[in-house]
Design a protein around this motif. Structure first.
Motif, mmCIF file in Angstrom:
data_model
loop_
_atom_site.group_PDB
_atom_site.id
_atom_site.type_symbol
_atom_site.label_atom_id
_atom_site.label_comp_id
_atom_site.label_asym_id
_atom_site.label_seq_id
_atom_site.Cartn_x
_atom_site.Cartn_y
_atom_site.Cartn_z
ATOM 1 N N THR A 111 -9.425 -9.678 1.772
ATOM 2 C CA THR A 111 -9.364 -10.151 0.389
ATOM 3 C C THR A 111 -7.920 -10.358 -0.033
ATOM 4 O OG1 THR A 111 -11.389 -8.941 -0.105
ATOM 5 C CG2 THR A 111 -10.046 -9.627 -1.994
ATOM 6 N N ARG A 134 0.834 -1.208 0.000
ATOM 7 C CA ARG A 134 0.000 0.000 0.000
ATOM 8 C C ARG A 134 0.863 1.251 0.000
ATOM 9 N NH1 ARG A 134 -3.599 -0.528 4.903
ATOM 10 N NH2 ARG A 134 -3.997 1.650 4.481
ATOM 11 N N HIS A 185 2.017 1.813 -3.425
ATOM 12 C CA HIS A 185 0.896 2.242 -4.259
ATOM 13 C C HIS A 185 0.518 3.698 -3.996
ATOM 14 C CE1 HIS A 185 -3.292 2.529 -5.679
ATOM 15 N NE2 HIS A 185 -2.814 1.787 -6.653
ATOM 16 N N GLU A 198 -6.532 -13.924 -1.277
ATOM 17 C CA GLU A 198 -5.990 -14.053 -2.638
ATOM 18 C C GLU A 198 -4.527 -14.494 -2.626
ATOM 19 O OE1 GLU A 198 -7.457 -13.829 -5.665
ATOM 20 O OE2 GLU A 198 -9.393 -13.548 -4.679
ATOM 21 N N ASP A 247 -3.342 -2.472 -6.217
ATOM 22 C CA ASP A 247 -3.767 -1.593 -7.303
ATOM 23 C C ASP A 247 -5.280 -1.665 -7.519
ATOM 24 O OD1 ASP A 247 -3.130 0.280 -9.359
ATOM 25 O OD2 ASP A 247 -3.410 -1.322 -10.846
ATOM 26 N N LYS A 248 -5.844 -2.836 -7.229
ATOM 27 C CA LYS A 248 -7.300 -3.023 -7.346
ATOM 28 C C LYS A 248 -8.040 -2.531 -6.106
ATOM 29 C CE LYS A 248 -6.781 -7.066 -10.294
ATOM 30 N NZ LYS A 248 -6.942 -8.519 -10.386
ATOM 31 N N LYS A 249 -7.276 -2.041 -5.118
ATOM 32 C CA LYS A 249 -7.838 -1.485 -3.874
ATOM 33 C C LYS A 249 -8.635 -2.508 -3.057
ATOM 34 C CE LYS A 249 -8.109 3.290 -5.586
ATOM 35 N NZ LYS A 249 -6.820 3.332 -6.084
ATOM 36 N N VAL A 250 -8.113 -3.733 -2.989
ATOM 37 C CA VAL A 250 -8.781 -4.753 -2.182
ATOM 38 C C VAL A 250 -8.526 -4.483 -0.707
ATOM 39 C CG1 VAL A 250 -8.595 -6.492 -4.010
ATOM 40 C CG2 VAL A 250 -6.842 -6.386 -2.249
ATOM 41 N N SER A 285 -0.475 -5.971 -7.605
ATOM 42 C CA SER A 285 -1.672 -5.972 -8.460
ATOM 43 C C SER A 285 -2.948 -5.945 -7.616
ATOM 44 C CB SER A 285 -1.675 -7.164 -9.414
ATOM 45 O OG SER A 285 -1.968 -8.364 -8.749
ATOM 46 N N LEU A 286 -2.946 -6.632 -6.487
ATOM 47 C CA LEU A 286 -4.117 -6.615 -5.608
ATOM 48 C C LEU A 286 -4.320 -5.241 -4.975
ATOM 49 C CD1 LEU A 286 -3.729 -10.091 -3.873
ATOM 50 C CD2 LEU A 286 -5.540 -9.406 -5.447
ATOM 51 N N LYS A 305 2.080 -10.021 -7.426
ATOM 52 C CA LYS A 305 0.685 -10.303 -7.086
ATOM 53 C C LYS A 305 0.186 -9.311 -6.031
ATOM 54 C CE LYS A 305 -3.120 -12.830 -6.809
ATOM 55 N NZ LYS A 305 -4.051 -13.011 -7.895
#
Length: 143
Positions: free
Chosen positions: A133, A84, A87, A137, A126-129, A123-124, A120
């Motif tokens: 989650t 985070r 990001h 994942e 980046d999807k703001k999970v 990427s997660l 990975k």
């Protein structure tokens, strides 16, 4: 010193190590953007880092070692915070990704799969999970 004081002291040292790792990632590009500073402020509160400790860690983040958690889930939670931070910067520079891989190794991820795990994780994020989650994942990424 009582047993509970010993546990509390170890817990605080672990939090300082985690926070210093995040500060290293934040400063990898040479600057601490306002968004990064906001994230660090919130995380310091969450990790119970005092104002004095906060300033000390910002001045020398290498002072505290990265103490990898014993449980895999806790390692993933730490990776979530680190990803985070990368990001928040909105510019994934080579220095930050390389540093994140090195910190991933220090957290206990193996050299053979650390690049895959970091990719990975990024990427997660980046999807703001959310954290739950993210952990799910990451635990099930090879299934």
């Amino acid at each position: 010193m009582s047993f509970s004081d010993l546990f509390d002291s170890e817990f605080k040292q672990r939090n300082k190590g985690h926070f210093s790792a995040i500060v290293r990632v934040a400063l990898a590009d040479g600057i601490c953007a306002p968004e990064e500073k906001t994230f660090l402020d919130k995380l310091a509160t969450k990790l119970e880092i005092s104002a004095e400790e906060y300033e000390e860690i910002l001045e020398n983040p290498l002072k505290y070692p990265i103490n990898p958690p014993y449980l895999y889930t806790q390692r993933l939670e730490r990776l979530y915070d680190l990803a985070r931070m990368v990001h928040v910067d909105h510019q994934l520079g080579d220095k930050q990704e390389t540093l994140l891989q090195r910190i991933g190794l220090a957290l206990g991820f193996t050299p053979g799969n650390v690049k895959h795990i970091i990719a990975k994780a990024l990427s997660l994020v980046d999807k703001k999970v959310d954290l739950d989650t993210f952990v799910f994942e990451m635990q099930n990424m090879n299934k």
